[in-house]
Design a protein around this motif. Sequence first.
Motif, PDB file in Angstrom:
ATOM      1  N   SER A 109       0.830  -1.209   0.000  1.00 47.52           N
ATOM      2  CA  SER A 109       0.000   0.000   0.000  1.00 47.52           C
ATOM      3  C   SER A 109       0.862   1.256   0.000  1.00 47.52           C
ATOM      4  O   SER A 109       0.581   2.218  -0.726  1.00 47.52           O
ATOM      5  N   ALA A 110       1.922   1.257   0.818  1.00 46.12           N
ATOM      6  CA  ALA A 110       2.811   2.419   0.871  1.00 46.12           C
ATOM      7  C   ALA A 110       3.518   2.628  -0.464  1.00 46.12           C
ATOM      8  O   ALA A 110       3.658   3.768  -0.945  1.00 46.12           O
ATOM      9  N   LEU A 111       3.968   1.538  -1.095  1.00 46.37           N
ATOM     10  CA  LEU A 111       4.626   1.648  -2.400  1.00 46.37           C
ATOM     11  C   LEU A 111       3.654   2.136  -3.469  1.00 46.37           C
ATOM     12  O   LEU A 111       4.031   2.914  -4.356  1.00 46.37           O
ATOM     13  N   SER A 112       2.404   1.716  -3.382  1.00 50.22           N
ATOM     14  CA  SER A 112       1.407   2.164  -4.358  1.00 50.22           C
ATOM     15  C   SER A 112       1.166   3.667  -4.232  1.00 50.22           C
ATOM     16  O   SER A 112       0.973   4.364  -5.242  1.00 50.22           O
ATOM     17  N   TYR A 113       1.186   4.178  -3.007  1.00 52.95           N
ATOM     18  CA  TYR A 113       1.062   5.621  -2.823  1.00 52.95           C
ATOM     19  C   TYR A 113       2.231   6.348  -3.492  1.00 52.95           C
ATOM     20  O   TYR A 113       2.055   7.406  -4.118  1.00 52.95           O
ATOM     21  N   LYS A 114       3.436   5.798  -3.366  1.00 51.10           N
ATOM     22  CA  LYS A 114       4.607   6.450  -3.959  1.00 51.10           C
ATOM     23  C   LYS A 114       4.548   6.413  -5.483  1.00 51.10           C
ATOM     24  O   LYS A 114       4.986   7.350  -6.158  1.00 51.10           O
ATOM     25  N   VAL A 115       4.009   5.331  -6.043  1.00 47.35           N
ATOM     26  CA  VAL A 115       3.844   5.273  -7.499  1.00 47.35           C
ATOM     27  C   VAL A 115       2.836   6.325  -7.952  1.00 47.35           C
ATOM     28  O   VAL A 115       3.042   7.004  -8.971  1.00 47.35           O
ATOM     29  N   GLN A 116       1.765   6.484  -7.198  1.00 45.94           N
ATOM     30  CA  GLN A 116       0.782   7.508  -7.535  1.00 45.94           C
ATOM     31  C   GLN A 116       1.404   8.903  -7.517  1.00 45.94           C
ATOM     32  O   GLN A 116       1.024   9.775  -8.305  1.00 45.94           O
ATOM     33  N   ALA A 166       7.015   9.033  -7.373  1.00 44.41           N
ATOM     34  CA  ALA A 166       8.182   9.225  -6.513  1.00 44.41           C
ATOM     35  C   ALA A 166       9.155   8.060  -6.553  1.00 44.41           C
ATOM     36  O   ALA A 166      10.100   8.026  -5.764  1.00 44.41           O
ATOM     37  N   ILE A 167       8.955   7.087  -7.450  1.00 43.47           N
ATOM     38  CA  ILE A 167       9.834   5.921  -7.516  1.00 43.47           C
ATOM     39  C   ILE A 167      10.727   6.021  -8.748  1.00 43.47           C
ATOM     40  O   ILE A 167      10.250   6.260  -9.861  1.00 43.47           O
ATOM     41  N   HIS A 168      12.038   5.848  -8.532  1.00 44.23           N
ATOM     42  CA  HIS A 168      13.027   5.903  -9.604  1.00 44.23           C
ATOM     43  C   HIS A 168      13.836   4.610  -9.568  1.00 44.23           C
ATOM     44  O   HIS A 168      14.273   4.180  -8.494  1.00 44.23           O
TER      45      HIS A 168
END
Length: 213
Positions: free
Chosen positions: A112-119, A122-124
Amino acid sequence: MEVEILQDDGAASGRSVTLDPTIFEIEPNDHVIWLDVRRIQAHKRQGTAKTKQRSEIRGSTRKLYRQKGTGNARVGDAKSPIRRGGGRAHGPQPRNYRQNLNKKTKRLARRSALSYKVQDEAIHVVEDFELDTPSTKAVSNMLDSLDLADSKVLIVTGGNQPTLYRSARNLPKVNVQEAGSLNTIDILDAEAIVLQEGALEEITRVLSVAQPA
């Protein structure tokens, strides 16, 4: 979702990778995130706070004066919690604050936290790299090339890289973690996440929905 793989100098590598939608594109579960954050924070509490109760205070247990006839309020011994120097009533005692969640719930919180970052875009993803010698300047230059110099950055490695850890420890906004020890607070606290290719593979392996509970 396709994400371009960058070199550590910020240049395009000409390759891309598909993020696993069961990890990076789920509907985030805020309640599960809260449960996992509470668990992690509880594990950091020492639980060593201690006050002395009246039975642990040095002194006599003799009643200070008789119950009636003095004109004063009723009073017991000098160790009473209502007297100065007396024991503490209902004070903290050593305890274990640790909480636990099942593996499926903890994995869901990280997904869930990673999905927020994708939204938040913020992921490189960068190619795997290692530093021969500790160099804070090398890490700083890499973040500059990725336009992340002023952001709180989480660098996730595929394995143990002590040289990279030592290189980044003087940068107050940079946190380096292995993919295997990544937790929900690390993810949420970062404004940007830099994943090495090996780290992305490890995250995909650990958080895959196909993994047994």
